[in-house]
Design a protein around this motif. Sequence first.
Motif, PDB file in Angstrom:
ATOM      1  N   THR A 332      53.023  38.542  21.416  1.00 14.85           N
ATOM      2  CA  THR A 332      53.955  39.651  21.230  1.00 14.85           C
ATOM      3  C   THR A 332      54.386  40.307  22.535  1.00 14.85           C
ATOM      4  O   THR A 332      55.224  41.202  22.527  1.00 14.85           O
ATOM      5  CB  THR A 332      53.322  40.734  20.340  1.00 14.85           C
ATOM      6  N   ALA A 333      53.797  39.895  23.653  1.00 11.19           N
ATOM      7  CA  ALA A 333      54.189  40.508  24.928  1.00 11.19           C
ATOM      8  C   ALA A 333      54.027  39.471  26.034  1.00 11.19           C
ATOM      9  O   ALA A 333      53.398  38.429  25.839  1.00 11.19           O
ATOM     10  CB  ALA A 333      53.317  41.732  25.223  1.00 11.19           C
ATOM     11  N   ILE A 335      53.787  36.743  28.850  1.00 13.71           N
ATOM     12  CA  ILE A 335      53.996  35.291  28.910  1.00 13.71           C
ATOM     13  C   ILE A 335      54.039  34.695  27.503  1.00 13.71           C
ATOM     14  O   ILE A 335      54.872  33.847  27.188  1.00 13.71           O
ATOM     15  CB  ILE A 335      52.848  34.627  29.711  1.00 13.71           C
ATOM     16  N   ARG A 355      47.607  41.799  17.956  1.00 13.95           N
ATOM     17  CA  ARG A 355      47.110  42.932  17.164  1.00 13.95           C
ATOM     18  C   ARG A 355      48.234  43.794  16.615  1.00 13.95           C
ATOM     19  O   ARG A 355      48.150  44.296  15.509  1.00 13.95           O
ATOM     20  CB  ARG A 355      46.195  43.816  18.032  1.00 13.95           C
ATOM     21  N   SER A 356      49.277  44.002  17.409  1.00 12.89           N
ATOM     22  CA  SER A 356      50.287  44.987  16.990  1.00 12.89           C
ATOM     23  C   SER A 356      51.241  44.417  15.936  1.00 12.89           C
ATOM     24  O   SER A 356      52.049  43.521  16.225  1.00 12.89           O
ATOM     25  CB  SER A 356      51.086  45.448  18.221  1.00 12.89           C
ATOM     26  N   ASP A 382      42.634  40.875  15.807  1.00  9.03           N
ATOM     27  CA  ASP A 382      42.051  41.275  17.082  1.00  9.03           C
ATOM     28  C   ASP A 382      41.127  40.148  17.508  1.00  9.03           C
ATOM     29  O   ASP A 382      40.023  39.986  16.981  1.00  9.03           O
ATOM     30  CB  ASP A 382      41.265  42.588  16.918  1.00  9.03           C
ATOM     31  N   LEU A 383      41.583  39.365  18.470  1.00  8.93           N
ATOM     32  CA  LEU A 383      40.860  38.144  18.828  1.00  8.93           C
ATOM     33  C   LEU A 383      39.596  38.410  19.631  1.00  8.93           C
ATOM     34  O   LEU A 383      38.861  37.475  19.948  1.00  8.93           O
ATOM     35  CB  LEU A 383      41.794  37.202  19.595  1.00  8.93           C
ATOM     36  N   ASN A 409      46.546  31.868  24.644  1.00  9.89           N
ATOM     37  CA  ASN A 409      47.136  32.659  25.726  1.00  9.89           C
ATOM     38  C   ASN A 409      46.618  34.093  25.776  1.00  9.89           C
ATOM     39  O   ASN A 409      46.612  34.707  26.844  1.00  9.89           O
ATOM     40  CB  ASN A 409      48.664  32.644  25.544  1.00  9.89           C
ATOM     41  N   TYR A 485      36.644  39.406  34.768  1.00 13.55           N
ATOM     42  CA  TYR A 485      37.761  38.650  34.181  1.00 13.55           C
ATOM     43  C   TYR A 485      37.769  37.220  34.760  1.00 13.55           C
ATOM     44  O   TYR A 485      37.882  36.228  34.028  1.00 13.55           O
ATOM     45  CB  TYR A 485      39.042  39.410  34.519  1.00 13.55           C
ATOM     46  N   LYS A 489      37.457  33.513  32.978  1.00 13.95           N
ATOM     47  CA  LYS A 489      38.484  32.477  33.142  1.00 13.95           C
ATOM     48  C   LYS A 489      37.876  31.208  33.743  1.00 13.95           C
ATOM     49  O   LYS A 489      38.326  30.095  33.457  1.00 13.95           O
ATOM     50  CB  LYS A 489      39.632  33.001  34.009  1.00 13.95           C
ATOM     51  N   VAL A 518      52.331  36.973  37.297  1.00 15.73           N
ATOM     52  CA  VAL A 518      53.487  37.183  36.425  1.00 15.73           C
ATOM     53  C   VAL A 518      53.683  38.674  36.132  1.00 15.73           C
ATOM     54  O   VAL A 518      52.711  39.388  35.859  1.00 15.73           O
ATOM     55  CB  VAL A 518      53.283  36.434  35.080  1.00 15.73           C
ATOM     56  N   THR A 520      53.890  41.254  34.091  1.00 17.45           N
ATOM     57  CA  THR A 520      53.663  41.605  32.678  1.00 17.45           C
ATOM     58  C   THR A 520      52.802  42.866  32.589  1.00 17.45           C
ATOM     59  O   THR A 520      52.311  43.379  33.591  1.00 17.45           O
ATOM     60  CB  THR A 520      52.906  40.483  31.921  1.00 17.45           C
ATOM     61  N   TRP A 523      49.044  43.948  34.101  1.00 22.25           N
ATOM     62  CA  TRP A 523      48.729  44.635  35.352  1.00 22.25           C
ATOM     63  C   TRP A 523      48.582  46.140  35.177  1.00 22.25           C
ATOM     64  O   TRP A 523      48.299  46.840  36.135  1.00 22.25           O
ATOM     65  CB  TRP A 523      49.808  44.323  36.392  1.00 22.25           C
TER      66      TRP A 523
HETATM   67  N1  LIG Z   1      50.324  38.205  34.126  1.00 25.98           N
HETATM   68  C1  LIG Z   1      49.700  37.541  35.053  1.00 25.98           C
HETATM   69  O1  LIG Z   1      49.981  37.700  36.248  1.00 25.98           O
HETATM   70  C2  LIG Z   1      48.626  36.571  34.680  1.00 25.98           C
HETATM   71  C3  LIG Z   1      48.015  35.854  35.717  1.00 25.98           C
HETATM   72  C4  LIG Z   1      47.040  34.933  35.384  1.00 25.98           C
HETATM   73  C5  LIG Z   1      46.685  34.734  34.070  1.00 25.98           C
HETATM   74  N2  LIG Z   1      47.293  35.448  33.083  1.00 25.98           N
HETATM   75  C6  LIG Z   1      46.870  35.196  31.703  1.00 25.98           C
HETATM   76  O2  LIG Z   1      48.013  34.964  30.905  1.00 25.98           O
HETATM   77  C7  LIG Z   1      47.761  35.346  29.560  1.00 25.98           C
HETATM   78  C8  LIG Z   1      48.874  36.254  29.079  1.00 25.98           C
HETATM   79  O3  LIG Z   1      48.880  37.412  29.875  1.00 25.98           O
HETATM   80  P1  LIG Z   1      50.122  38.400  30.011  1.00 25.98           P
HETATM   81  O4  LIG Z   1      50.210  38.736  31.437  1.00 25.98           O
HETATM   82  O5  LIG Z   1      51.289  37.854  29.330  1.00 25.98           O
HETATM   83  O6  LIG Z   1      49.542  39.662  29.234  1.00 25.98           O
HETATM   84  P2  LIG Z   1      50.242  40.859  28.432  1.00 25.98           P
HETATM   85  O7  LIG Z   1      51.631  41.045  28.868  1.00 25.98           O
HETATM   86  O8  LIG Z   1      49.308  41.998  28.540  1.00 25.98           O
HETATM   87  O9  LIG Z   1      50.243  40.320  26.929  1.00 25.98           O
HETATM   88  C9  LIG Z   1      49.042  40.061  26.273  1.00 25.98           C
HETATM   89  C10 LIG Z   1      49.283  39.579  24.869  1.00 25.98           C
HETATM   90  O10 LIG Z   1      48.008  39.337  24.270  1.00 25.98           O
HETATM   91  C11 LIG Z   1      47.860  40.152  23.106  1.00 25.98           C
HETATM   92  N3  LIG Z   1      46.480  40.614  23.028  1.00 25.98           N
HETATM   93  C12 LIG Z   1      45.812  41.385  23.911  1.00 25.98           C
HETATM   94  N4  LIG Z   1      44.583  41.644  23.450  1.00 25.98           N
HETATM   95  C13 LIG Z   1      44.465  41.023  22.258  1.00 25.98           C
HETATM   96  C14 LIG Z   1      43.460  40.930  21.281  1.00 25.98           C
HETATM   97  N5  LIG Z   1      42.287  41.568  21.431  1.00 25.98           N
HETATM   98  N6  LIG Z   1      43.682  40.221  20.165  1.00 25.98           N
HETATM   99  C15 LIG Z   1      44.866  39.618  19.968  1.00 25.98           C
HETATM  100  N7  LIG Z   1      45.859  39.650  20.857  1.00 25.98           N
HETATM  101  C16 LIG Z   1      45.669  40.361  21.985  1.00 25.98           C
HETATM  102  C17 LIG Z   1      48.842  41.296  23.293  1.00 25.98           C
HETATM  103  O11 LIG Z   1      49.313  41.823  22.066  1.00 25.98           O
HETATM  104  P3  LIG Z   1      48.581  43.059  21.298  1.00 25.98           P
HETATM  105  O12 LIG Z   1      48.309  44.082  22.327  1.00 25.98           O
HETATM  106  O13 LIG Z   1      49.531  43.429  20.224  1.00 25.98           O
HETATM  107  O14 LIG Z   1      47.344  42.473  20.706  1.00 25.98           O
HETATM  108  C18 LIG Z   1      49.975  40.585  23.996  1.00 25.98           C
HETATM  109  O15 LIG Z   1      50.766  39.897  23.032  1.00 25.98           O
HETATM  110  C19 LIG Z   1      46.388  36.004  29.569  1.00 25.98           C
HETATM  111  O16 LIG Z   1      45.425  35.074  29.165  1.00 25.98           O
HETATM  112  C20 LIG Z   1      46.171  36.357  31.025  1.00 25.98           C
HETATM  113  O17 LIG Z   1      44.815  36.407  31.347  1.00 25.98           O
HETATM  114  C21 LIG Z   1      48.242  36.380  33.364  1.00 25.98           C
END
Ligand SMILES: NC(=O)c1ccc[n+]([C@@H]2O[C@H](COP(=O)([O-])OP(=O)(O)OC[C@H]3O[C@@H](n4cnc5c(N)ncnc54)[C@H](OP(=O)(O)O)[C@@H]3O)[C@@H](O)[C@H]2O)c1
Length: 626
Positions: A332-333, A335, A355-356, A382-383, A409, A485, A489, A518, A520, A523
Amino acid sequence: MRAVVSDAAGHVGQRVIEQLLDLRWDVLGIVGSDAEATALPRGVTGKVWPKRAGAFGKALDGIDALLLCEPVQGDADFDAQVKRTTGLITAAVKAGVARIVLVSSAHVYAPEALVRGMVTETTPLGGDEGGNVAVRQAALSLESALRDVADQVECVVLRPLMVIDRDQTHLIDRAWSVMQGGGATWDGDRLHPIAASDLGDAVMMALRTPGAAGHAFNVASEQAVTIDVALQEFRRLRLVLSDCEQQEIQVRPPSPPAPPVLSLGKAQTLLHYRAKRPVWGVLSTLAQAAVDKGRAEGKVDPRKFQMPAALLAIETGEKPLAGKVAVVTGATAGIGRSAAVLLSKLGAKVVAVARSAEAGKALMDELGSHSQTTPGVFKQADLSELSAVRDLAADLCKEFPQIDILLNNAGAVFNEREVTSEGIERTLALNLISPFYLTHLLADPLRAAEGEARVINVSSEAHQNSALDLADMQSELSYRAIPVYGKAKSGLIMVTYLFAELMQGSNVTINVVSPGAVRTEIWRFEDDQDTSNLGPQQLQRRNAMRDRMRMNMISPLESAGYLVNLAMAPEFAGASGYYFDKNDRAQSSEATYDRPLALKLWRYVEGVIEQTTGTKITGGQEAEPA
Ligand SMILES: NC(=O)c1ccc[n+]([C@@H]2O[C@H](COP(=O)([O-])OP(=O)(O)OC[C@H]3O[C@@H](n4cnc5c(N)ncnc54)[C@H](OP(=O)(O)O)[C@@H]3O)[C@@H](O)[C@H]2O)c1
């Protein structure tokens, strides 16, 4: 029912014939040569245009509909086209046809009206001067031939401005000239094309809508683009389609579409017709055809095609994942959301988990309301709670006996140590144990997929400096957000390697990817950090560094492009047990290749799952990797 389709081997005619055959119509296809007649689909009778216009003999006996599918455009011999089509109309009327649909041209309108604004079907028709005179005269002659028989048969006229398919040499040559830096040679200030396949759909609507009789309709893509935007786009596509590796040009910049040249309201209200392909998809078909031609003529480097398969398919409007099911967690948010949209554009039914409920609904509305996307399903969970993972998996197994893609993801960073209601440190639960458990629980539908099922685990560069510490997996002894974290990973990478061993010989492949840095919401943990112990200068330096870092981050869409490509591109077929840095195979940290440690971690995670959910992982999935 019996239909006669002219230009049956053309792209519009082909599309029309496909649908007529589905409806079990008897089809006579009129073509230009014997070779075209023999290439018609099974069940279609082919007939070459007779030498004498209208000399069809008994071939038209018993026809119900005549569909004139030859677009009036390009540098065709219009006199010959008008003569043979008029002859066919006369012969069809004599044979007792009930309805005739004619593909005419919007160039029938006064040329200055086409340049100035939005043209409705009541706009005055043009005369002998200005604009595309040859096309206008031909289209007007055909429409006039139809008007002459309007008291005997039902007539419908369709007026496209620019029909695009891969055989339109005059358009391909113009596009190629633009792509090589030449100027525009189009009439008017906006391009408002329609894909041949969409025009074919419009012909079918014109045939099947009772109230369409006696009307003329404008048909085109919903939006137009101005010439300068089209030029930029053609030049960008020239680079993209010629294997330029610059990542930033691979995602189309947000260029505003222009208002339509043709008013489409009448087709929408009376025919209930909307073109499916967006203007960008139509233009990219043309660009692709131009580059293919350039390549065939040796003007484009014949190197291996390098544009990611996912983006290429989206550019060209293909649906390689049609009929496939893709589960995306954290959809939902960030990547995950971009990945869900891309997968859906590629034709997959996306099962989005987060979750949302509100954000889930917004995503579902988006996937369900655009013609390019495929409707999906949202599952709220809620995963970080393993019981929720178990319930989700049970639900998915019931609803989707086959799963083709699992994108693990969902992930997050937590500033403070938190423990889930099941007593597990939250970073560990969400970033490692949850994807491990979900993959296990979905093993059956993954194995049941037709062909290869791909699991993609999303890790992070943060693993590089955070080796696993089995002695303090729950981070009770020390807790700092990023190292904790990174540790989870690292663990995700290690279990991915073992999973790949376990799944060897099956149709399931599994890989792990670092998606880049990324831009998103993840951060936001930085913004929430307690900075009260920093002096003003330190705080300023920290914020400046943070802002600089964010400026260099890639977009969620770019990152999602890498993930989706790994999940579907043919070049990764069969690849399993690898770490990818974006789209490239890479080495994960040395510590993640410690297999004995990975086995211990595996047992630890299994133990936590068993203790928490009370269930031992059973069935074919319980085997420990060799
Ligand atoms: N952004 C970066 O720079 C970066 C770098 C390296 C790795 N990553 C990895 O890429 C993946 C995606 O990250 P992102 O940056 O896109 O994050 P994000 O923008 O914060 O989005 C996270 C997504 O995961 C969902 N989520 C969070 N907690 C959850 C839970 N307990 N149960 C179910 N869903 C949950 C959120 O939706 P809800 O809140 O509605 O649940 C949202 O859809 C993650 O695994 C992150 O570790 C990101």
